[in-house]
Design an enzyme around this catalytic site. Structure first.
Site, mmCIF file in Angstrom:
data_model
loop_
_atom_site.group_PDB
_atom_site.id
_atom_site.type_symbol
_atom_site.label_atom_id
_atom_site.label_comp_id
_atom_site.label_asym_id
_atom_site.label_seq_id
_atom_site.Cartn_x
_atom_site.Cartn_y
_atom_site.Cartn_z
ATOM 1 N N HIS A 135 3.446 1.651 -8.555
ATOM 2 C CA HIS A 135 4.670 2.583 -8.952
ATOM 3 C C HIS A 135 4.438 3.743 -9.674
ATOM 4 C CE1 HIS A 135 7.660 -0.080 -7.374
ATOM 5 N NE2 HIS A 135 7.305 -1.176 -8.126
ATOM 6 N N LEU A 143 0.789 -1.342 -0.145
ATOM 7 C CA LEU A 143 -0.074 0.243 0.074
ATOM 8 C C LEU A 143 0.714 1.271 -0.028
ATOM 9 C CD1 LEU A 143 -2.834 -0.976 2.538
ATOM 10 C CD2 LEU A 143 -2.888 -1.571 -0.121
ATOM 11 N N ARG A 144 2.222 1.090 0.277
ATOM 12 C CA ARG A 144 3.195 2.024 0.187
ATOM 13 C C ARG A 144 3.149 3.241 1.335
ATOM 14 N NH1 ARG A 144 6.220 -0.951 -2.921
ATOM 15 N NH2 ARG A 144 5.867 -0.964 -5.112
ATOM 16 N N ASP A 159 -0.266 -9.729 -5.464
ATOM 17 C CA ASP A 159 1.048 -9.082 -5.472
ATOM 18 C C ASP A 159 1.237 -7.568 -5.855
ATOM 19 O OD1 ASP A 159 3.611 -8.996 -5.074
ATOM 20 O OD2 ASP A 159 4.416 -10.374 -6.769
#
Lengths: 429, 331
Positions: free
Chosen positions: A312, A66-67, A308
């Site tokens: 980005h 989820l960053r 997965d």
């Protein structure tokens, strides 16, 4: 007060309860209260016409980055949970490769807090098995589990020291914690960026041999057997890896394995023109490997398919192939990719189990089924609906998917989590 | 600038980008050779210039050091009367953190017509070609371990000069194939020109695992690999191969894979020897062989100028040809 929902005229497929028939579903107080016949006095606040649709448990995704915190330029918990809900996912495990790494209660609490504020898809954070994912010192796994970690990873920064790997398993086994391991020998993978096969020979890119996975698996199987750890293998990529698991899984019930959805579709051939959207870890392997992975899914060796998800920013992929950051933005394509595989050896029930009850069982959570009094996580999916990610709405902040221009078949039309509607495709219905 | 994946463009001009051999038909190669033939004489004239690319700007974008390739490209471009700018990585903006594509975009904004690119990573010319404007050409001057098409073309041209038709020849490539863009492109070019007997000779540590899939026969013993060869191409061995456990020593490598008068006895007596340079005397090749009658190492260098002139003229020249280059799938 949560709404009373009546889902009518859909084909209900609930693999965990061996249900596959056209029947209504009744939801109240956040739970499935009945199938077939409405409970006495049930008056719906909302009726969903599921004619021509399948009604399946909400999806459970074992691995999604989820960053947040730390890489909000790639994505945020809010942006990705919206994407997950649109993709029919009602539970997901967030990976610990955040900045800072999810190896402390503070980070786990932050993720819980942010996700709670967004609402919708439930987030089960995965913690780091070692501090900073550095593979040297154990993280406080038992404490993290008490604050809500669903499992512990080495899958993003593999622990290379076998002694530490063994101790990590012994310690996790002592507290009955679930380990997410990446079966991967990093010395063999070295600086490789694609499958060491015929395409690699032509392109002159550093290769990652299948043996990196085989040796990693055999090492971890041996250590898991001895330590008694509950080990889940992430992202199996090869035919030989699947064969090893087919042999070992019946002998050790504490092991499980998943495959990333894109591994069931793409091969190293797709890397042939250096398109960095196909750079993933583990790498896309040969056509034979892909075929074997599909068979292993049908046979139940691989009991979960996960997104997965790795969103980005555009610049991360506008790089030479070997320098580009690996991964695919995949929350919104998980459901159609799995549904499209149905047919031949793979039944609808097995396919749906792999994204619902299968991963829920691995995690040990009460989700992924539509039994009586189950938490009402439901996905209404139109299995014939074709759509194209590029043009038909895309919610993830990461647009890095090789499927952007590909027409996909199957899409969630309604997503219900905990009895509340969290996503709905057609507003004007 | 948009992301285009339909590269290289087919149609006219006959050669928009030269990224690797996969999109060069045999006819296109023959056309490059014919064009090069006409340029060989230019080098012998008193005024060594033709006005074909007058007013065109060619940027040599070298992200990796190179002397020979850069110099021959520069000379070739100047003989075609183009304006040439050379950018070396040590003084470039990327050293200051500018991204690769930003550098290209900036140079393109200065109305460049062609980029000649050398980079240590495989696939960089492809990446650049996907992002340049229509009308701008990209020529690969060597990318990673992947391709070095002008080198392979000049090698083929040199072989043809000395042996005529390539198809019936037996060709052996000796050395570090794994890390060699030259070898990969030579294999592709030989195949495209109809050569069926292509051999590679190296220890397994210096060969890609699936090398046979490229249509070559694999040998680990030099004398067997060279048996009755018409052409022997050897490759430069980098020093760092010793430190990464690929080879024990230069001494042992030379003993088992070095081209010496003795080891060449296995090849045909009139076999020619090629080397892309710069050569390591006493490592991959004995001086007696490098300077001997079979060596065509220096003709390779002068042919390099003619071939690079031909490639640049065909890619950016003023006369679009009628027949398009046939697009062939690399697989």
């Amino acid at each position: 007060m949560k709404p009373r929902i009546h889902i009518n005229r859909g084909r209900v497929i609930d693999p965990a309860n061996q249900v596959d028939r056209q029947t209504p579903v009744y939801i109240a107080d956040g739970r499935v209260v009945a199938l077939d016949r409405a409970p006495d006095g049930f008056t719906p606040d909302q009726t969903i016409d599921a004619t021509g649709c399948w009604v399946i448990p909400g999806l459970v995704d074992l691995r999604a980055a989820l960053r947040e915190p730390g890489a909000e330029h790639k994505a945020t918990i809010a942006s990705e949970l919206a994407a997950a809900a649109a993709g029919g996912i009602t539970s997901l495990c967030s990976t610990p490769d955040t900045q800072p790494v999810a190896d402390s209660e503070a980070v786990i609490e932050l993720i819980h807090h942010r996700a709670g504020a967004v609402g919708g898809t439930r987030v089960y954070p995965l913690g780091a098995a070692t501090l900073g994912l550095a593979g040297a010192q154990l993280a406080e796994m038992a404490t993290l589990a008490a604050s809500g970690c669903a499992g512990f990873c080495d899958s993003v920064g593999p622990v290379t020291n076998n002694l530490i790997r063994w101790r990590m398993m012994q310690y996790a086994a002592s507290h009955d914690l679930l380990l997410y391991l990446r079966p991967w020998d990093s010395t063999l993978a070295a600086a490789g960026c694609m499958h060491d096969g015929t395409v690699c020979a032509r392109l002159g890119l550093p290769g990652i041999p299948v043996e990196a996975e085989i040796i990693g698996l055999q090492r971890d199987i041996a250590l898991a057997r001895r330590s008694g750890a509950r080990v889940h293998f992430c992202g199996i990529s090869s035919a030989q890896g699947a064969a090893i698991l087919a042999h070992e899984l019946p002998r050790n019930k504490r092991l499980s394995a998943d495959v990333s959805a894109h591994q069931l579709y793409l091969t190293d051939d797709d890397c042939g023109s250096f398109n960095s959207l196909y750079r993933v870890d583990p790498p896309l392997r040969s056509n034979d490997d892909r075929t074997a992975l599909r068979q292993a899914l049908a046979a139940g060796t691989l009991s979960a398919v996960c997104s997965d998800h790795q969103p980005h920013e555009a610049d991360a992929k506008l790089q030479p192939f070997s320098e580009a950051e690996p991964g695919i933005s995949a929350l919104e394509t998980l459901l159609p990719l799995v549904l499209q595989l149905i047919g031949g050896e793979l039944t609808a029930s097995t396919a749906i189990a792999a994204i619902t009850s299968g991963p829920a069982r691995i995690l040990g959570i009460d989700a992924g089924h539509l039994g009586l009094q189950a938490v009402a996580d439901v996905c209404v999916v139109d299995p014939e609906r074709t759509w194209q990610p590029a043009t038909d709405g895309w919610l993830s902040s990461g647009r890095n998917t090789p499927f952007m221009e590909t027409p996909l078949r199957g899409r969630a039309t309604w997503t219900i989590a905990g009895g509340e509607i969290i996503a709905r495709l057609d507003r004007d219905e | 600038m948009t992301d285009r994946t339909d590269l290289p463009a087919t149609g006219s001009p006959p050669l928009r980008h030269l990224l690797d051999m996969s999109n060069l038909s045999r006819d296109a190669i023959e056309e490059i050779f014919r064009t090069a033939d006409s340029f060989v004489s230019v080098g012998a004239r008193q005024v060594r210039k033709v006005p074909l690319l007058r007013g065109k700007t060619i940027v040599l974008l070298f992200f990796e050091p190179s002397t020979r390739t850069r110099t021959t490209f520069e000379i070739a471009a100047k003989r075609l009367s183009a304006d040439v700018v050379t950018i070396n990585t040590s003084v470039s903006a990327t050293a200051k953190g500018e991204s690769l594509l930003d550098t290209v975009r900036t140079l393109q904004a200065m109305q460049s017509d062609m980029f000649v690119v050398r980079h240590r990573d495989s696939g960089v010319p492809h990446l650049i070609a996907r992002h340049v404007d229509p009308g701008v050409s990209v020529i690969n001057a060597g990318d990673g371990w992947h391709a070095h098409p002008t080198q392979a073309l000049l090698d083929m041209y040199t072989i043809r000069q000395h042996k005529g038709d390539l198809a019936p020849l037996s060709v052996a490539i000796v050395g570090d194939i794994l890390h060699s863009r030259v070898a990969r492109t030579q294999i592709a070019a030989l195949g495209r020109l109809g050569v069926t007997d292509i051999r590679v000779v190296a220890p397994k540590t210096l060969l890609p695992q699936e090398i046979a899939s490229l249509g070559v026969r694999v040998f680990h013993q030099l004398d067997r690999g060279l048996a009755d060869a018409d052409v022997v191409m050897t490759l430069r061995l980098q020093r760092e191969r010793m430190s990464s456990a690929l080879l024990p020593s230069e001494r042992e490598y030379f003993r088992f894979y070095g081209l010496t008068p003795k080891s060449l006895r296995a090849a045909k007596p009139d076999a020619i020897i090629l080397h892309p340079g710069p050569i390591n005397r006493g490592v991959e090749i004995d001086s007696v062989v490098a300077d001997g009658p079979g060596s065509v190492i220096l003709p390779q260098v002068s042919n390099g100028i003619a071939i690079r002139m031909a490639v640049m003229a065909l890619a950016a020249g003023p006369t679009p040809r009628q027949q398009p280059v046939e697009s062939e799938t690399p697989r």
